[in-house]
Scaffold this active site. Structure first.
Site, PDB file in Angstrom:
ATOM      1  N   ARG A 117      57.025 -37.682 -55.350  1.00  0.00           N
ATOM      2  CA  ARG A 117      58.459 -37.410 -55.322  1.00  0.00           C
ATOM      3  C   ARG A 117      59.341 -38.274 -54.714  1.00  0.00           C
ATOM      4  O   ARG A 117      60.268 -38.609 -55.076  1.00  0.00           O
ATOM      5  CB  ARG A 117      58.500 -35.960 -54.733  1.00  0.00           C
ATOM      6  CG  ARG A 117      58.156 -34.734 -55.631  1.00  0.00           C
ATOM      7  CD  ARG A 117      57.014 -34.744 -56.366  1.00  0.00           C
ATOM      8  NE  ARG A 117      56.734 -33.555 -57.167  1.00  0.00           N
ATOM      9  CZ  ARG A 117      56.144 -32.536 -56.817  1.00  0.00           C
ATOM     10  NH1 ARG A 117      55.600 -32.593 -55.745  1.00  0.00           N
ATOM     11  NH2 ARG A 117      55.909 -31.317 -57.454  1.00  0.00           N
ATOM     12  N   ASP A 146      53.632 -37.651 -60.629  1.00  0.00           N
ATOM     13  CA  ASP A 146      54.208 -36.442 -61.040  1.00  0.00           C
ATOM     14  C   ASP A 146      55.795 -36.531 -61.725  1.00  0.00           C
ATOM     15  O   ASP A 146      55.752 -37.799 -62.362  1.00  0.00           O
ATOM     16  CB  ASP A 146      54.799 -35.765 -59.376  1.00  0.00           C
ATOM     17  CG  ASP A 146      54.609 -34.465 -59.494  1.00  0.00           C
ATOM     18  OD1 ASP A 146      55.430 -33.630 -60.271  1.00  0.00           O
ATOM     19  OD2 ASP A 146      53.777 -33.733 -58.757  1.00  0.00           O
ATOM     20  N   HIS A 219      53.109 -31.725 -64.529  1.00  0.00           N
ATOM     21  CA  HIS A 219      53.731 -32.786 -63.425  1.00  0.00           C
ATOM     22  C   HIS A 219      53.385 -34.203 -64.067  1.00  0.00           C
ATOM     23  O   HIS A 219      53.090 -35.083 -63.385  1.00  0.00           O
ATOM     24  CB  HIS A 219      53.016 -32.610 -62.278  1.00  0.00           C
ATOM     25  CG  HIS A 219      53.311 -31.297 -61.616  1.00  0.00           C
ATOM     26  ND1 HIS A 219      54.071 -31.012 -60.625  1.00  0.00           N
ATOM     27  CD2 HIS A 219      52.485 -30.121 -61.401  1.00  0.00           C
ATOM     28  CE1 HIS A 219      54.310 -29.963 -60.215  1.00  0.00           C
ATOM     29  NE2 HIS A 219      53.365 -29.446 -60.670  1.00  0.00           N
ATOM     30  N   ASP A 281      47.491 -28.462 -61.801  1.00  0.00           N
ATOM     31  CA  ASP A 281      48.431 -27.303 -61.243  1.00  0.00           C
ATOM     32  C   ASP A 281      49.495 -27.301 -62.161  1.00  0.00           C
ATOM     33  O   ASP A 281      49.909 -27.866 -62.890  1.00  0.00           O
ATOM     34  CB  ASP A 281      48.721 -27.465 -60.037  1.00  0.00           C
ATOM     35  CG  ASP A 281      49.480 -28.963 -59.637  1.00  0.00           C
ATOM     36  OD1 ASP A 281      49.152 -29.854 -60.222  1.00  0.00           O
ATOM     37  OD2 ASP A 281      50.706 -29.020 -58.807  1.00  0.00           O
ATOM     38  N   GLU A 282      50.032 -25.983 -62.156  1.00  0.00           N
ATOM     39  CA  GLU A 282      51.578 -25.577 -62.772  1.00  0.00           C
ATOM     40  C   GLU A 282      51.831 -26.311 -63.942  1.00  0.00           C
ATOM     41  O   GLU A 282      52.382 -27.229 -64.028  1.00  0.00           O
ATOM     42  CB  GLU A 282      52.535 -26.278 -61.780  1.00  0.00           C
ATOM     43  CG  GLU A 282      52.423 -25.555 -60.474  1.00  0.00           C
ATOM     44  CD  GLU A 282      53.331 -25.688 -59.196  1.00  0.00           C
ATOM     45  OE1 GLU A 282      53.655 -24.672 -58.431  1.00  0.00           O
ATOM     46  OE2 GLU A 282      53.615 -26.959 -59.079  1.00  0.00           O
ATOM     47  N   TYR A 372      50.745 -25.979 -45.318  1.00  0.00           N
ATOM     48  CA  TYR A 372      52.018 -26.732 -46.252  1.00  0.00           C
ATOM     49  C   TYR A 372      53.063 -27.330 -45.102  1.00  0.00           C
ATOM     50  O   TYR A 372      53.948 -26.550 -44.674  1.00  0.00           O
ATOM     51  CB  TYR A 372      52.410 -26.101 -47.344  1.00  0.00           C
ATOM     52  CG  TYR A 372      51.855 -26.107 -48.532  1.00  0.00           C
ATOM     53  CD1 TYR A 372      50.585 -26.246 -48.587  1.00  0.00           C
ATOM     54  CD2 TYR A 372      52.616 -26.315 -49.813  1.00  0.00           C
ATOM     55  CE1 TYR A 372      49.621 -26.012 -49.581  1.00  0.00           C
ATOM     56  CE2 TYR A 372      51.887 -26.319 -50.992  1.00  0.00           C
ATOM     57  CZ  TYR A 372      50.432 -26.194 -50.867  1.00  0.00           C
ATOM     58  OH  TYR A 372      49.743 -26.567 -51.987  1.00  0.00           O
ATOM     59  N   ASP A 374      55.320 -29.404 -45.248  1.00  0.00           N
ATOM     60  CA  ASP A 374      56.749 -29.611 -45.813  1.00  0.00           C
ATOM     61  C   ASP A 374      57.447 -28.250 -45.629  1.00  0.00           C
ATOM     62  O   ASP A 374      58.813 -28.177 -45.817  1.00  0.00           O
ATOM     63  CB  ASP A 374      56.760 -29.983 -47.382  1.00  0.00           C
ATOM     64  CG  ASP A 374      55.834 -28.965 -48.335  1.00  0.00           C
ATOM     65  OD1 ASP A 374      54.718 -28.676 -47.938  1.00  0.00           O
ATOM     66  OD2 ASP A 374      56.268 -28.718 -49.424  1.00  0.00           O
ATOM     67  N   TRP A 422      54.016 -32.164 -48.982  1.00  0.00           N
ATOM     68  CA  TRP A 422      54.926 -32.449 -50.392  1.00  0.00           C
ATOM     69  C   TRP A 422      56.115 -33.124 -50.007  1.00  0.00           C
ATOM     70  O   TRP A 422      56.839 -32.619 -48.838  1.00  0.00           O
ATOM     71  CB  TRP A 422      54.894 -31.152 -51.149  1.00  0.00           C
ATOM     72  CG  TRP A 422      53.628 -30.790 -51.523  1.00  0.00           C
ATOM     73  CD1 TRP A 422      52.881 -29.770 -50.893  1.00  0.00           C
ATOM     74  CD2 TRP A 422      52.735 -31.001 -52.660  1.00  0.00           C
ATOM     75  NE1 TRP A 422      51.730 -29.585 -51.626  1.00  0.00           N
ATOM     76  CE2 TRP A 422      51.615 -30.429 -52.544  1.00  0.00           C
ATOM     77  CE3 TRP A 422      52.917 -32.168 -53.635  1.00  0.00           C
ATOM     78  CZ2 TRP A 422      50.562 -30.638 -53.257  1.00  0.00           C
ATOM     79  CZ3 TRP A 422      51.691 -32.422 -54.464  1.00  0.00           C
ATOM     80  CH2 TRP A 422      50.512 -31.613 -54.511  1.00  0.00           C
ATOM     81  N   GLU A 424      59.350 -33.263 -51.932  1.00  0.00           N
ATOM     82  CA  GLU A 424      60.597 -33.258 -52.490  1.00  0.00           C
ATOM     83  C   GLU A 424      61.734 -33.242 -51.858  1.00  0.00           C
ATOM     84  O   GLU A 424      62.832 -33.725 -51.809  1.00  0.00           O
ATOM     85  CB  GLU A 424      60.653 -31.693 -53.011  1.00  0.00           C
ATOM     86  CG  GLU A 424      59.917 -31.509 -54.372  1.00  0.00           C
ATOM     87  CD  GLU A 424      58.529 -30.859 -53.738  1.00  0.00           C
ATOM     88  OE1 GLU A 424      57.880 -30.980 -52.791  1.00  0.00           O
ATOM     89  OE2 GLU A 424      57.851 -30.200 -54.815  1.00  0.00           O
TER      90      GLU A 424
HETATM   91  C1  TNX Z   1      53.442 -26.568 -55.000  1.00  0.00           C
HETATM   92  S1  TNX Z   1      50.536 -27.528 -54.210  1.00  0.00           S
HETATM   93  C2  TNX Z   1      52.854 -27.564 -55.603  1.00  0.00           C
HETATM   94  C3  TNX Z   1      53.724 -29.065 -55.527  1.00  0.00           C
HETATM   95  C4  TNX Z   1      54.990 -28.719 -54.689  1.00  0.00           C
HETATM   96  C5  TNX Z   1      54.603 -27.834 -53.599  1.00  0.00           C
HETATM   97  C6  TNX Z   1      55.799 -27.837 -52.584  1.00  0.00           C
HETATM   98  C7  TNX Z   1      50.450 -27.638 -55.659  1.00  0.00           C
HETATM   99  C8  TNX Z   1      49.354 -27.914 -56.600  1.00  0.00           C
HETATM  100  N1  TNX Z   1      51.708 -27.893 -56.385  1.00  0.00           N
HETATM  101  O1  TNX Z   1      53.801 -29.484 -56.858  1.00  0.00           O
HETATM  102  O2  TNX Z   1      55.163 -30.097 -54.164  1.00  0.00           O
HETATM  103  O3  TNX Z   1      54.344 -26.486 -54.086  1.00  0.00           O
HETATM  104  O4  TNX Z   1      55.682 -27.143 -51.304  1.00  0.00           O
END
Ligand code: TNX
Length: 501
Positions: A117, A146, A219, A281-282, A372, A374, A422, A424
């Site tokens: 990031r 990412d 990502h 993830d995500e 976390y 951050d 993280w 950001e």
């Molecule tokens: C979730 S933890 C995410 C990150 C973000 C973070 C911000 C994870 C596997 N994915 O992509 O940066 O939250 O706190």
């Protein structure tokens, strides 16, 4: 004058004795070569014993890591000035006499640095490794790719860093009355292969393993910006400047998987870690659902739905890593698709870690509600860019890596825990220091020291009296215990606060 009470993380056992021992210099007192190795007497990996008398210091260690840990302990006993590079020839140096027996509670004492990031310059990564070692932390998870940046040079695909490492602006500096998505300030950077080899060697010398992460199939917008054919539509996209989860995910074609096999071959060549993280993830599947080609691909692979391509993609690359002798690590979303020997990182709370451990996976606990770093350190309106769950120094100290819901028979599946930084909102080494410290000191004690005997009031007092002077000597710009420091304020930059749990 320091005493054993100053040590952080707190050792397993200490027996103070009378008197002090004078040593010639910091360098000789902290040379691992003066520590004898005796694995038979100390069967626990990373263990060491120190015996300090007025006549001298004797150290015994289970292994080279234990000898290194012994030296970190001696350094703390010498006092904060032992952490000032310029003071190493100033004496006399003295140590308190007595005995210390010590070993880590967990083998995975990790920190995630998100260098994707916001890029963290190589020198800052090397310095961060020094700080980890001083806290007896031993895994650096480097989140290298990412939506917002690709940071690892890959000789076969030069555009990954020529294009993917640079973006037009970032989230951090945006004004309430300006563009809500970015600040118009270009940002970027990447590590050359030589840089990464240097980082790995620096880590190895400090008994830290660098676990690289190449995040797939989400990502991944920076990679798609560099090579649009990796995406579903093939259309050009910029490296992303906003924070969130991009809809632009990798297309699950054979050529895309092959591209990543080549990337991972390079990663496996540069990093000596037995574990490589594939992310997972995500992953929004909107583009996949909208694409007839992707639907056909899922059918050809015999999958029930396009959603199953998420696990299939990560599983295919985990299989490739296995051919290179590496274990895959994945975020908990892909736990079900990983081979049995893969490690699961439990980030969306603890339940996923419990389920993965019961399914036979080794797990690393990194629940966002607890570790976390951050996330915001208090509810003070002056807290820099207030995001996430509120986690104070005392909260982090109170974290317990073994989930209460995990049956005792599966406790040994928990390799350890990992604090996550993280980035950001962390756009410089100074911002990173501020978010990480002193909370990372609390985390270090959580993963190193025995669970019994944790005393929050004693810990906070030890940090204030003994540890902050060490961080000062190391030049760490930590968050003051009294509250946020005005220089870190970002007036007007909105955050995303989450209801505390
Ligand atoms: C979730 S933890 C995410 C990150 C973000 C973070 C911000 C994870 C596997 N994915 O992509 O940066 O939250 O706190």
């Amino acid at each position: 004058m320091t005493s054993f009470d100053a040590l952080l993380p707190r050792p397993v056992r200490v027996r103070p004795g009378p008197g002090r021992c004078t040593v010639a210099s910091v360098v000789t007192a902290t040379d691992p070569a003066s520590v004898a190795l005796d694995p038979a007497r100390l069967p626990h990996p990373g263990a060491y014993r120190l015996s300090i008398t007025p006549d001298g210091v004797r150290g015994v260690a289970a292994d080279a890591a234990g000898a290194f840990h012994a030296c970190q302990t001696v350094r703390q006993l010498l006092g904060p000035d032992a952490f000032r590079a310029a003071d190493i020839h100033r004496g006399p140096w003295t140590l308190p006499c007595g005995e210390i027996e010590d070993h880590p509670r967990f083998g995975w004492r990790g920190v995630l640095l998100d260098v994707a990031r916001h890029f963290l310059p190589k020198a800052a990564v090397l310095r961060f490794l020094d700080l980890m070692a001083a806290h007896k932390l031993n895994v650096l998870h480097l989140h290298l790719t990412d939506d917002q940046g690709w940071r690892v040079e890959v000789p076969a695909y030069p555009r990954l860093t020529e294009v993917g490492a640079w973006r037009a602006g970032s989230w951090t500096g945006r004004r309430p009355d300006g563009d809500p998505t970015h600040d118009g300030r270009p940002h970027g950077g990447f590590y050359s292969t030589d840089d990464l080899r240097e980082i790995v060697a620096h880590a190895r010398a400090r008994h830290v393993t660098v676990v690289p992460e190449i995040d797939v199939p989400g990502h991944s917008q920076a990679a798609i910006a560099a090579y649009p054919e990796l995406g579903v539509t093939g259309d050009p996209v910029p490296v992303w400047h906003a924070w969130g989860v991009s809809e632009h995910v990798l297309t699950p074609s054979e050529s895309t998987v092959d591209f990543y096999r080549t990337v991972l071959d390079h990663v496996a060549d540069v990093f000596d870690s037995p574990v490589v993280c594939l992310g997972g993830d995500e992953v929004p599947t909107t583009q996949w659902h909208a694409s007839p080609a992707v639907q056909q691909r899922a059918a050809d692979l015999g999958l029930d739905s396009v959603d199953a391509l998420h696990g299939w993609f990560v599983g295919a690359l985990a299989g490739h890593l296995a051919t290179r002798g590496r274990r895959a690590l994945g975020w908990d979303e892909v736990a079900g698709a990983l081979p049995p020997d893969a490690i699961v990182a439990s980030w969306r709370g603890e339940a996923a870690g419990v389920a993965a451990a019961l399914a036979g996976h080794d797990v690393v606990m990194c629940p966002e509600q607890h570790v976390y770093l951050d996330h915001r350190q208090s509810d003070d309106p002056d807290e820099p860019i207030p995001v996430g769950y509120r986690r104070t120094l005392a909260d982090v100290y109170g974290y317990e890596p073994i989930p209460a819901a995990l049956p005792a028979t599966a406790h040994d599946r928990v390799l350890g825990a990992q604090a996550q930084l993280w980035s950001e909102h962390l756009d410089s080494p100074r911002g990173l220091d501020y978010a990480a410290f002193p909370r990372l000191a609390a985390f270090a004690e959580v993963v190193w020291s025995p669970r019994a005997g944790r005393d929050p009031a004693e810990f906070l007092d030890r940090v204030a009296t003994h540890h902050l002077p060490r961080l000062d000597a190391l030049g760490v710009e930590y968050r003051p215990l009294s509250g946020p420091h005005p220089w870190q304020r970002r007036p007007g930059v909105p955050g995303r606060v989450r209801a505390d749990r």
